[in-house]
Design a protein around this motif. Structure first.
Motif, PDB file in Angstrom:
ATOM      1  N   ILE A 151       0.834  -1.203   0.000  1.00 44.16           N
ATOM      2  CA  ILE A 151       0.000   0.000   0.000  1.00 44.16           C
ATOM      3  C   ILE A 151       0.870   1.255   0.000  1.00 44.16           C
ATOM      4  CG2 ILE A 151      -1.715   1.297   1.315  1.00 44.16           C
ATOM      5  CD1 ILE A 151      -2.878  -1.316   2.260  1.00 44.16           C
ATOM      6  N   GLN A 152       1.944   1.231   0.792  1.00 41.76           N
ATOM      7  CA  GLN A 152       2.851   2.380   0.804  1.00 41.76           C
ATOM      8  C   GLN A 152       3.498   2.584  -0.556  1.00 41.76           C
ATOM      9  OE1 GLN A 152       5.398   1.179   4.025  1.00 41.76           O
ATOM     10  NE2 GLN A 152       4.169   2.211   5.590  1.00 41.76           N
ATOM     11  N   GLN A 153       3.854   1.501  -1.209  1.00 42.81           N
ATOM     12  CA  GLN A 153       4.437   1.608  -2.551  1.00 42.81           C
ATOM     13  C   GLN A 153       3.426   2.179  -3.537  1.00 42.81           C
ATOM     14  OE1 GLN A 153       4.978  -2.070  -4.760  1.00 42.81           O
ATOM     15  NE2 GLN A 153       7.042  -1.409  -5.388  1.00 42.81           N
ATOM     16  N   GLY A 154       2.180   1.700  -3.474  1.00 44.16           N
ATOM     17  CA  GLY A 154       1.156   2.206  -4.392  1.00 44.16           C
ATOM     18  C   GLY A 154       0.802   3.655  -4.141  1.00 44.16           C
ATOM     19  N   SER A 155       0.891   4.086  -2.867  1.00 44.01           N
ATOM     20  CA  SER A 155       0.576   5.486  -2.552  1.00 44.01           C
ATOM     21  C   SER A 155       1.583   6.456  -3.157  1.00 44.01           C
ATOM     22  CB  SER A 155       0.520   5.678  -1.034  1.00 44.01           C
ATOM     23  OG  SER A 155      -0.482   4.858  -0.461  1.00 44.01           O
ATOM     24  N   ALA A 156       2.788   5.966  -3.478  1.00 42.92           N
ATOM     25  CA  ALA A 156       3.815   6.817  -4.091  1.00 42.92           C
ATOM     26  C   ALA A 156       3.804   6.737  -5.611  1.00 42.92           C
ATOM     27  CB  ALA A 156       5.193   6.416  -3.562  1.00 42.92           C
ATOM     28  N   MET A 157       2.758   6.140  -6.196  1.00 41.44           N
ATOM     29  CA  MET A 157       2.658   5.987  -7.646  1.00 41.44           C
ATOM     30  C   MET A 157       1.461   6.785  -8.161  1.00 41.44           C
ATOM     31  SD  MET A 157       3.378   1.849  -7.626  1.00 41.44           S
ATOM     32  CE  MET A 157       3.650   1.641  -9.377  1.00 41.44           C
ATOM     33  N   ALA A 193      -4.646   3.103  -3.352  1.00 36.19           N
ATOM     34  CA  ALA A 193      -3.706   1.975  -3.257  1.00 36.19           C
ATOM     35  C   ALA A 193      -4.290   0.824  -2.458  1.00 36.19           C
ATOM     36  CB  ALA A 193      -2.393   2.455  -2.627  1.00 36.19           C
ATOM     37  N   ALA A 194      -5.051   1.133  -1.392  1.00 38.66           N
ATOM     38  CA  ALA A 194      -5.637   0.072  -0.570  1.00 38.66           C
ATOM     39  C   ALA A 194      -6.717  -0.703  -1.316  1.00 38.66           C
ATOM     40  CB  ALA A 194      -6.213   0.664   0.713  1.00 38.66           C
ATOM     41  N   SER A 195      -7.296  -0.120  -2.355  1.00 34.04           N
ATOM     42  CA  SER A 195      -8.360  -0.806  -3.100  1.00 34.04           C
ATOM     43  C   SER A 195      -7.828  -1.959  -3.938  1.00 34.04           C
ATOM     44  CB  SER A 195      -9.096   0.193  -4.005  1.00 34.04           C
ATOM     45  OG  SER A 195      -9.770   1.160  -3.240  1.00 34.04           O
ATOM     46  N   GLY A 252       2.399   4.296 -13.275  1.00 33.07           N
ATOM     47  CA  GLY A 252       1.039   4.030 -12.824  1.00 33.07           C
ATOM     48  C   GLY A 252       0.960   2.888 -11.822  1.00 33.07           C
ATOM     49  N   ILE A 253      -0.095   2.921 -11.029  1.00 32.93           N
ATOM     50  CA  ILE A 253      -0.294   1.892 -10.006  1.00 32.93           C
ATOM     51  C   ILE A 253      -0.623   0.537 -10.625  1.00 32.93           C
ATOM     52  CG2 ILE A 253      -2.784   2.205  -9.699  1.00 32.93           C
ATOM     53  CD1 ILE A 253      -2.339   2.011  -6.683  1.00 32.93           C
ATOM     54  N   ALA A 254      -0.983   0.521 -11.899  1.00 33.67           N
ATOM     55  CA  ALA A 254      -1.261  -0.750 -12.575  1.00 33.67           C
ATOM     56  C   ALA A 254      -0.029  -1.648 -12.626  1.00 33.67           C
ATOM     57  CB  ALA A 254      -1.777  -0.481 -13.993  1.00 33.67           C
ATOM     58  N   TRP A 255       1.153  -1.068 -12.438  1.00 36.17           N
ATOM     59  CA  TRP A 255       2.365  -1.883 -12.402  1.00 36.17           C
ATOM     60  C   TRP A 255       2.347  -2.858 -11.228  1.00 36.17           C
ATOM     61  CZ3 TRP A 255       7.098  -1.748 -15.307  1.00 36.17           C
ATOM     62  CH2 TRP A 255       7.066  -0.897 -16.409  1.00 36.17           C
ATOM     63  N   ILE A 308      13.319   1.785   4.427  1.00 32.86           N
ATOM     64  CA  ILE A 308      11.885   2.107   4.510  1.00 32.86           C
ATOM     65  C   ILE A 308      11.774   3.496   5.128  1.00 32.86           C
ATOM     66  CG2 ILE A 308       9.621   1.313   5.293  1.00 32.86           C
ATOM     67  CD1 ILE A 308      10.750  -1.464   5.595  1.00 32.86           C
ATOM     68  N   ALA A 309      11.838   4.520   4.287  1.00 35.39           N
ATOM     69  CA  ALA A 309      11.846   5.910   4.750  1.00 35.39           C
ATOM     70  C   ALA A 309      10.437   6.470   4.718  1.00 35.39           C
ATOM     71  CB  ALA A 309      12.773   6.749   3.871  1.00 35.39           C
ATOM     72  N   ASP A 310      10.244   7.569   5.458  1.00 37.65           N
ATOM     73  CA  ASP A 310       8.947   8.242   5.407  1.00 37.65           C
ATOM     74  C   ASP A 310       8.649   8.711   3.989  1.00 37.65           C
ATOM     75  OD1 ASP A 310       8.630   7.802   8.094  1.00 37.65           O
ATOM     76  OD2 ASP A 310       9.356   9.783   8.693  1.00 37.65           O
ATOM     77  N   ASP A 311       9.667   9.189   3.296  1.00 33.97           N
ATOM     78  CA  ASP A 311       9.555   9.510   1.874  1.00 33.97           C
ATOM     79  C   ASP A 311      10.223   8.374   1.111  1.00 33.97           C
ATOM     80  OD1 ASP A 311       9.408  10.500  -0.644  1.00 33.97           O
ATOM     81  OD2 ASP A 311      10.553  12.345  -0.250  1.00 33.97           O
ATOM     82  N   LEU A 312       9.398   7.538   0.487  1.00 27.57           N
ATOM     83  CA  LEU A 312       9.951   6.355  -0.183  1.00 27.57           C
ATOM     84  C   LEU A 312      10.917   6.725  -1.296  1.00 27.57           C
ATOM     85  CD1 LEU A 312       6.858   3.952  -0.425  1.00 27.57           C
ATOM     86  CD2 LEU A 312       8.700   3.974   1.256  1.00 27.57           C
TER      87      LEU A 312
END
Length: 677
Positions: free
Chosen positions: A471-477, A488-490, A563-566, A636-640
């Motif tokens: 989810i954290q990875q998707g939130s940065a996309m 991202a959670a969806s 894109g998050i589709a990745w 694992i940083a606050d800013d990925l």
């Protein structure tokens, strides 16, 4: 207590029993007419009164009946009003017997030469009626609402849909809530979610122990629902408060976490008891109920997947675009509605009493083996003690349970079944000095399952990334797919759809292809092979996540966002690992578990998810310890964009691959249990 088995007092009961078709090789229900004698009937012949002798004489069958009637197994005590009842008798047979005793009877022909057929006249009928009334058979608790037409299983399925929606309405987007609303760090939020998620799957094992030993499934569900609802209310209330609000006693963050862990406790109690409670609504003696029960498990699994879809597509959107408090309130309304429906349906439920815990038997084997550590093992394993058919009674459940074949592993435990001169006085097969081979083998089964269970914990640690780092990875996309904004959670809803796709793919493609290569069998992989395949797919999912994260960092360096589709491929293979590993693991643990430990072993299978989440939190802490410095925020940083989440995913892929190799070594040498009877 010994059993005095008597056939039907009239041959008509045997003829009438022919209407009931035999199932699974068992005699018809009316042929299972079995009296359990009161203690007075077990007195010695010298002390027996004429009245008792008369009852014994009446209990003896006629020659023809004795030849035609097989020894019937004892009825299940769970169908009797009280376990202290002196004997068991089906209500239908008892009622029919009384009606037949009141009717006239023709002469019963004898099939053996030299033996005169008894003439049943009015005097003998009166004597038999007196004998039957003296036994005072207690009627069964017959409730028409618990038959095959009961709506209770549908209530349970609807309950699970609502409960799954409520739980996932909290858990699906929890890491984002902790970061954005409660201002937690990426690492701290991921660790908190993993710990909370693990607790939610740790509590079911305690719920199972409480339900089996003390409260029963129904009462455990009721108490757990009260805790569950209270926790949901606290989480919802905290979402409506400003995060900075605090008092002398509690802050918004503290209130939220208290509510979350109340939810973990309540959901654990419900999760441990709801499925067995729904299964016990069916009557295994009815063919229609047995078929419905088999489909009930499939529908229950679909209801579990209903929650992530609804919460991922609907509740998550409300949380991000309308209000966190409203999103949590909808989840709370779901559990409140489930609680109300469950209470209203109480009159139609079939409830069973707690059966106790098998932990005592395991401790007895260890104590007995230690006491006899100095004894020499017999050369022939057949000399070890095992309960015989003649010893079967209600005093020892293990004498009634199916016997398990002896194995040569863990031979020290076999000493618990050595029958010495000091054990002659023991009248029961279960004691702290002498145990049966079946009891010993039950403990061996748990020891053999331990390595497989341990590797499942590591698998669960990788699986838990779906609720945290994915989810954290998707939130940065870029969260747009075909002009649609997808949180991202969806994507957890997409993972559920992938689970259903893998189920269809397995049955329609994988098994037929394997059948074409292996003509000697049906082509379906064994449970151990499927669990191994799941571990391979999990390692592949972690590797794909690392590749996606490396591509994302490269695009950020160019000033772009991918894109998050990745992320879809890594979710797809993670879903495949779930299908192959978790479903096969439940089947394997349930199949290998002794009859006295089905619930416990099922809870152990779920416990791997909890321990995997805890292991994931430990991995986060270790990585932060070794990678975070004063000049670097760590992987694992606050800013990925400033970290290296791809390195973390490569570490998880390597751990998953090593886990598969270790699992393969244990699975190759695993010996499946063999049931003798």
């Amino acid at each position: 207590m010994s059993s005095l088995r008597t056939p039907s007092p009239r041959p008509y009961i045997l003829l009438d029993a022919g209407d009931d078709k035999e199932r699974d090789g068992r005699p018809p229900l009316l042929r299972q007419l079995t009296y359990r004698s009161p203690r007075i009937l077990l007195a010695s012949p010298r002390s027996a009164s004429p009245r008792i002798d008369e009852v014994r004489q009446l209990a003896l069958p006629s020659p023809r009946i004795a030849e035609e009637t097989p020894q019937a197994p004892l009825l299940d005590d769970r169908r009797i009003t009280s376990r202290k009842a002196p004997f068991a008798l089906t209500y239908r047979s008892f009622k029919r017997t009384n009606s037949l005793l009141a009717s006239s009877s023709p002469r019963v022909a004898s099939t053996s030469p030299g033996i005169r057929s008894p003439r049943i006249d009015e005097e003998s009928l009166l004597s038999q009626r007196i004998a039957a009334e003296s036994l005072q058979a207690p009627p069964l608790l017959i409730d028409k609402k618990t038959t095959s037409s009961s709506k209770a299983p549908f209530v349970v399925l609807g309950f699970e849909c609502l409960e799954s929606t409520a739980f996932n309405g909290i858990s699906t987007n929890l890491v984002v809530y902790l970061e954005t609303v409660l201002h937690g760090s990426n690492l701290g939020s991921a660790s908190n979610v993993a710990t909370w998620f693990g607790t939610s799957y740790l509590t079911p094992i305690f719920g199972a122990i409480v339900a089996d030993t003390y409260w029963g499934n129904y009462n455990t569900i009721l108490v757990s629902l009260a805790v569950y609802l209270l926790g949901m209310l606290l989480v919802t209330f905290s979402a409506f408060l400003p995060p900075e609000v605090s008092s002398a006693f509690v802050s918004t963050k503290t209130l939220a976490f208290v509510g979350l862990y109340l939810v973990a406790i309540g959901s654990g109690g419900v999760r441990s008891s709801l499925l067995p409670f729904g299964a016990e609504q069916f009557d295994d003696t009815i063919a229609e109920d047995r078929e419905d029960k088999a489909s009930f498990f499939s529908w229950f699994y679909l209801c579990v997947d209903f929650g992530p879809i609804v919460s991922g597509l609907f509740i998550v959107w409300i949380q991000l675009n309308v209000s966190w408090g409203l999103g949590f309130a909808i989840a709370t309304a779901c559990i409140a509605l489930a609680c109300a429906a469950f209470l209203l349906a109480t009159p139609m439920y079939k409830r069973s009493m707690p059966t106790g815990t098998p932990l005592k038997s395991l401790c007895q084997v260890l104590v007995a083996a230690c006491r006899k550590a100095s004894l020499k093992m017999p050369s022939d394993a057949a000399l070890l003690y095992e309960a015989s058919d003649d010893d079967k009674d209600d005093s020892c459940f293990y004498q009634l349970a199916p016997r398990i074949a002896h194995t040569s592993e863990f031979r020290f435990l076999d000493k618990a079944a050595i029958f010495s001169d000091l054990d002659v006085a023991l009248v029961e097969g279960t004691s702290w000095k002498l145990c049966t081979v079946t009891q010993v083998e039950e403990l061996k089964i748990l020891l053999r399952l331990l390595p497989v269970w341990t590797t499942s914990i590591i698998f669960s640690a990788a699986y838990s990334q779906m609720n945290t780092t994915f989810i954290q990875q998707g939130s940065a996309m870029d969260m747009n797919i075909f002009s649609l904004s997808i949180p991202a959670a969806s994507l957890s809803s997409f993972e559920v759809l992938c689970v259903l796709a893998w189920v269809v793919l397995y049955g329609k493609v994988i098994v037929p292809v394997l059948s074409a290569f292996y003509s000697g069998g049906d082509g379906e992989p064994s449970q151990l092979q499927r669990m191994g395949a799941g571990r391979v797919l999990m390692a592949l999912s972690m590797a794909l996540a690392a590749v996606v994260e490396k591509s994302r960092l490269a695009s950020v360096a160019r000033g772009e966002l991918i894109g998050i589709a990745w992320q879809l491929p890594q979710y797809f293979f993670l879903a495949g690992g779930e299908v192959f590993c978790y479903i096969a693991q439940l089947e394997f643990f349930y199949g290998e578990a002794p009859d006295t430990m089905k619930s416990m072993c099922t809870s152990l299978a779920l416990l791997t998810i909890a321990l995997g989440s805890y292991l994931s939190s430990l991995i986060y802490a270790v990585i932060a310890l070794f990678t975070a410095t004063a000049d670097s925020p760590g992987w694992i940083a606050d800013d990925l964009n400033e970290g290296h989440l791809d390195y973390f995913f490569w570490i998880m892929a390597a751990i998953s691959t090593l886990n598969f190799l270790v699992y393969s070594a244990f699975a190759k040498n695993y010996k499946l249990k063999t049931v003798l009877s």
